[in-house]
Structure formats: C-alpha cells, structure tokens
Design a protein around this motif. Sequence first.
Motif, PDB file in Angstrom:
ATOM      1  N   ARG A 265       0.803  -1.221   0.000  1.00  0.00           N
ATOM      2  CA  ARG A 265       0.000   0.000   0.000  1.00  0.00           C
ATOM      3  C   ARG A 265       0.841   1.279   0.000  1.00  0.00           C
ATOM      4  O   ARG A 265       0.584   2.187  -0.816  1.00  0.00           O
ATOM      5  CB  ARG A 265      -0.946  -0.019   1.194  1.00  0.00           C
ATOM      6  N   ALA A 268       2.410   1.734  -3.345  1.00  0.00           N
ATOM      7  CA  ALA A 268       1.391   2.127  -4.319  1.00  0.00           C
ATOM      8  C   ALA A 268       0.988   3.574  -4.118  1.00  0.00           C
ATOM      9  O   ALA A 268       0.774   4.330  -5.086  1.00  0.00           O
ATOM     10  CB  ALA A 268       0.180   1.208  -4.193  1.00  0.00           C
ATOM     11  N   GLU A 269       0.885   4.000  -2.821  1.00  0.00           N
ATOM     12  CA  GLU A 269       0.517   5.388  -2.561  1.00  0.00           C
ATOM     13  C   GLU A 269       1.592   6.339  -3.070  1.00  0.00           C
ATOM     14  O   GLU A 269       1.281   7.402  -3.646  1.00  0.00           O
ATOM     15  CB  GLU A 269       0.291   5.598  -1.065  1.00  0.00           C
ATOM     16  N   LYS A 271       3.769   5.795  -5.505  1.00  0.00           N
ATOM     17  CA  LYS A 271       3.671   5.830  -6.969  1.00  0.00           C
ATOM     18  C   LYS A 271       2.470   6.661  -7.413  1.00  0.00           C
ATOM     19  O   LYS A 271       2.544   7.423  -8.392  1.00  0.00           O
ATOM     20  CB  LYS A 271       3.565   4.417  -7.522  1.00  0.00           C
ATOM     21  N   THR A 272       1.424   6.505  -6.664  1.00  0.00           N
ATOM     22  CA  THR A 272       0.223   7.272  -7.010  1.00  0.00           C
ATOM     23  C   THR A 272       0.465   8.763  -6.845  1.00  0.00           C
ATOM     24  O   THR A 272       0.046   9.582  -7.674  1.00  0.00           O
ATOM     25  CB  THR A 272      -0.958   6.819  -6.136  1.00  0.00           C
ATOM     26  N   GLN A 273       1.173   9.142  -5.723  1.00  0.00           N
ATOM     27  CA  GLN A 273       1.471  10.552  -5.509  1.00  0.00           C
ATOM     28  C   GLN A 273       2.365  11.100  -6.614  1.00  0.00           C
ATOM     29  O   GLN A 273       2.165  12.219  -7.100  1.00  0.00           O
ATOM     30  CB  GLN A 273       2.147  10.732  -4.141  1.00  0.00           C
ATOM     31  N   GLN A 274       3.383  10.299  -7.009  1.00  0.00           N
ATOM     32  CA  GLN A 274       4.238  10.730  -8.110  1.00  0.00           C
ATOM     33  C   GLN A 274       3.429  10.945  -9.396  1.00  0.00           C
ATOM     34  O   GLN A 274       3.618  11.940 -10.111  1.00  0.00           O
ATOM     35  CB  GLN A 274       5.349   9.698  -8.348  1.00  0.00           C
ATOM     36  N   ALA A 275       2.589   9.984  -9.660  1.00  0.00           N
ATOM     37  CA  ALA A 275       1.753  10.122 -10.868  1.00  0.00           C
ATOM     38  C   ALA A 275       0.863  11.351 -10.763  1.00  0.00           C
ATOM     39  O   ALA A 275       0.665  12.086 -11.746  1.00  0.00           O
ATOM     40  CB  ALA A 275       0.902   8.864 -11.048  1.00  0.00           C
ATOM     41  N   ILE A 276       0.348  11.614  -9.548  1.00  0.00           N
ATOM     42  CA  ILE A 276      -0.508  12.789  -9.350  1.00  0.00           C
ATOM     43  C   ILE A 276       0.280  14.066  -9.578  1.00  0.00           C
ATOM     44  O   ILE A 276      -0.183  15.019 -10.227  1.00  0.00           O
ATOM     45  CB  ILE A 276      -1.127  12.756  -7.943  1.00  0.00           C
ATOM     46  N   GLU A 279       0.953  14.538 -13.185  1.00  0.00           N
ATOM     47  CA  GLU A 279      -0.273  14.987 -13.848  1.00  0.00           C
ATOM     48  C   GLU A 279      -0.568  16.438 -13.511  1.00  0.00           C
ATOM     49  O   GLU A 279      -1.023  17.217 -14.371  1.00  0.00           O
ATOM     50  CB  GLU A 279      -1.462  14.099 -13.431  1.00  0.00           C
TER      51      GLU A 279
END
Length: 482
Positions: A265, A268-269, A271-276, A279
């Motif tokens: 988790r 994943a968070e 990676k998600t923050q980086q992607a955010i 973006e």
Amino acid sequence: MFDFLLSPIPGLILLAVLAFLIVLLYARSIYKNAGPDEALIITGKKSKKTVVDGATLEQSGQRVVHGQGVFITPFFQKAFKISLRSRAIEITAIAQDKMGITLTVEAVAIVKVGDDPDAIRAAAQRFLGQDKNIDNFALEVLSGSLRSSIGATDVMTIIQKRDELGASVLATARESLANQGLDVDSFEIKGISDANDYIKDMGRAEQAKVRRQAEVAEHQANREAQEAAIAAEQAIAVAQNTLALRRAALQLDTDKAAAEAAGARPLAEAKTQQAIVQEQELTAQRRASLRKAELESEVNAVADAEAYRIRVTAVAAADAAVTAANADRDSRKSIAEAIRAEGQANADAILARGAAEAESTRLSAEAVAQQSEALIQLRMVEMLPRIAHELAAPMSNIDNLTVISTDGASQLSKNVAAGFSEVDAMLSSTMGVGIRDLLGSFVGGAVAGQGLAKAATVEPAGERAPDAASPEDSTWTRTESQ
C-alpha cells in the motif's frame, strides 16, 4: 252492374270457390303425414301370399310410412299413428346370485319401438293407443332378464364386470322385446347393494389387507426416511467439515493477500502521488499555455477591434465631412439663389410700386387740376374712419371704465358724438367744409371719380415706359424706398 249480378257468372264463380274449398278439405282429410318421431300404419289392403322355395309366405296388407306424407283412400283405408320416441325405464331387481346372496340391483334401460316396418307393425298390433303398456311390458321383461342373469353369476363378478351383466340381460330380453316390436338402445347398472352388508364385509378383508400393506409400507417408508435423514446429516457434517477447511484455506489466502496488500500500500501510494504530481505539472503547463493563448487571443481581439473601430470611425468621419461640405455648399448655393431671387423680387416690386405710385400721382394731379374741390372732399371722406379710430383709441386702452353720469352708459355714445361735433366744427373753421357738407357733396365726388377714370382710360398705359419717367417721378420713388 245489376246485369252482371243477374247473370250466371257470379253463380259460377261462387260454385268454383265452393268446389275448391271442398276439394281442399277433402284433400286435407285424405292426406296424412308423419312427424320425425312418428310412424303411420295404413290399413285396408289385402295381404299377399307368395311361395318361396316351396314355403308359403304371407305379406301383410298394412303399410308403414315413416317421416313422410301419404294419401289414403276414403272409406277403404285408415291411418294410425304410433310414437317412436325413446323411453327411460328405471329397473330395480332383488335376486340371489348362484351363491345364495340376496342382492338389490338398480339399472336404467332406454327402450323404443323398432325402426323396421315389421317391428312397427308388431308394436302397433300390441300397443297402438296404449303407450304406457310399452313401459310396463319392457319393465317386466327386463326385470326378469336381470334376475335371471344375477342368478347365473356371483356377486364379485357382478361388481367387477357390470358390462358383462348388462350384455347378458340384453341377450336374454332382446328377443322377447323384438317379438313385441320393441328395441333396447342401452342398459346400464346403476348400483348394487345387499341388506346383510355382505358386500361391505367383502371389502373389510380387502380393506384390512390394504391397511396392513399400507402400514408395512408406512414403516418401510419411515425407516427409509430415517436412514435418508441420517445419511443426509452425515453428508451435512462432511460438507460442514469440508466447508470449514475451505474457509480456513481461504482465510489463510486472505490474510496473506492482506499482508501483501498492507506492504504494497505505501509503495502504491507513493507511486500514485508521483503520478498525481506529474499529472499536476502537466495540468499546470497546459493551463499556463491555455492562459497564454487566451491572453494573446484577448489582446489580439481587442487590438483588432480597436483598429477596426478607428478605421470605421475615420471612414465615417471622412464620409460625414464630405457630406457636410457638400450639404454646406448646396446650402450656400441655395441661400445665395434665394437672396438673389429675393433681391430681384424686391427690386421688381419696388420698381412696380414706384411706377404705380407715379402713375397714381400723375392721375391725381390731373384730377386735381380738373376736379380739385371734389377730390379734396373725397380724400376727406376717406379719412373719416381713421379720424373715428383715433378718437376711440384712448378708450380702447382702458381696462376698467367707470362712468359717473346720470345718463348711465349712454354717456359714452354722447361723448363720441361730441367728439365728432368738435371735428366737424374744426373742419368748418379751418377748411370751410363740415362733415355734413362732405356727405352732401359725396355724390358730386362720385361723379368726379368717374371723370378721373375716364381720363385714365384715355391715355394708354404703353405710351409712357418706366425708363422714360420724369425726374420728379424718380425722386418720389427713391423717397418711398427710403
């Protein structure tokens, strides 16, 4: 009309009508017809005898008519009707079977007269005019046959094979009924009973047997049901055990997956923050580019609009200036033309007025030279209205007037009259001519005027052009213009 009534023709017509009625009644009396459920038996003919294979056969002279009409010979033949309707006959027979058991059997039979001519003749010979005897006879014959058939069999056969009993009864009774011209359409057993409950006791053993078999079958079914229930419980226990094992395995897999998910988790968070963040950066860049494009578009649009406005304003101002200049030029031309025309008109008017006044002065001088006294008097008469106006002018400027006099408002008219009297006295003292004298000599003045008119017509208007005017006339014209 009377000759026709007294002639034999009416009598012949009446006879013809009577003959027709008689023939109609006679035909009705000798014509017989049978309904769909009836048969006619015509009697009166002799029987015929024929020999067939050495045997003498006698053919009845009775004629059977079924479903049609027929003429009969009066006095020699007669027609009789017989019903062919079916009859339901209730039969109750009490008899002993071959085992000596007394039984009561109830049945119903459908009986009617036979369809063939011989059966109809036989029934007519025995039951014509006595239809109720058919029911009684058929009841007796069928009851006897039923009792006979019951005595020849046992109760079990009767109970189990009712059709055979009915067929046996018909086989026994049909011949007797056919000899009487009757026929049985059907025979049905309605019920079988006995007074000693023999049939009921016969059923008890069977009932006990059936009950015993039912109890055995019930116990067997209960045992099988219990065995099935035990087997079902065992199967349920096995299934529950299998289910518990399966649940444990699933729980293990779930826990493992949960642990992996818990460890994965944070990654994943992240990676998600980086992607955010990426973006968001892309979004900010695109937003900045969009804002820049919007600003450029707005500035260009404003500049284009302002340039277009200035260009259109300049063109409109130039057009307006040209239009105004043209309009001012046209206006000035119009004003100049109007001033010139007005000056020319004034000049022409002054010239014409001067010429007219000069001509009038000349004519007046000539008239004065000729009729000076009458002309003076005429001028004085023409001045009288102006004199009266000047006398009344002071009063016209008064807003409120209060008359203090014993004569009332009539004092005003007296004052006006006094004014005219003073004018008359002044004229008399200065010129030697009063108002009365002027009015008296007005007729003479009119004659003088006519003389002046004649003098004016004697001299043509074209003899003296305006350009040839005398120096005095020119001086007079200039004076008037000034």
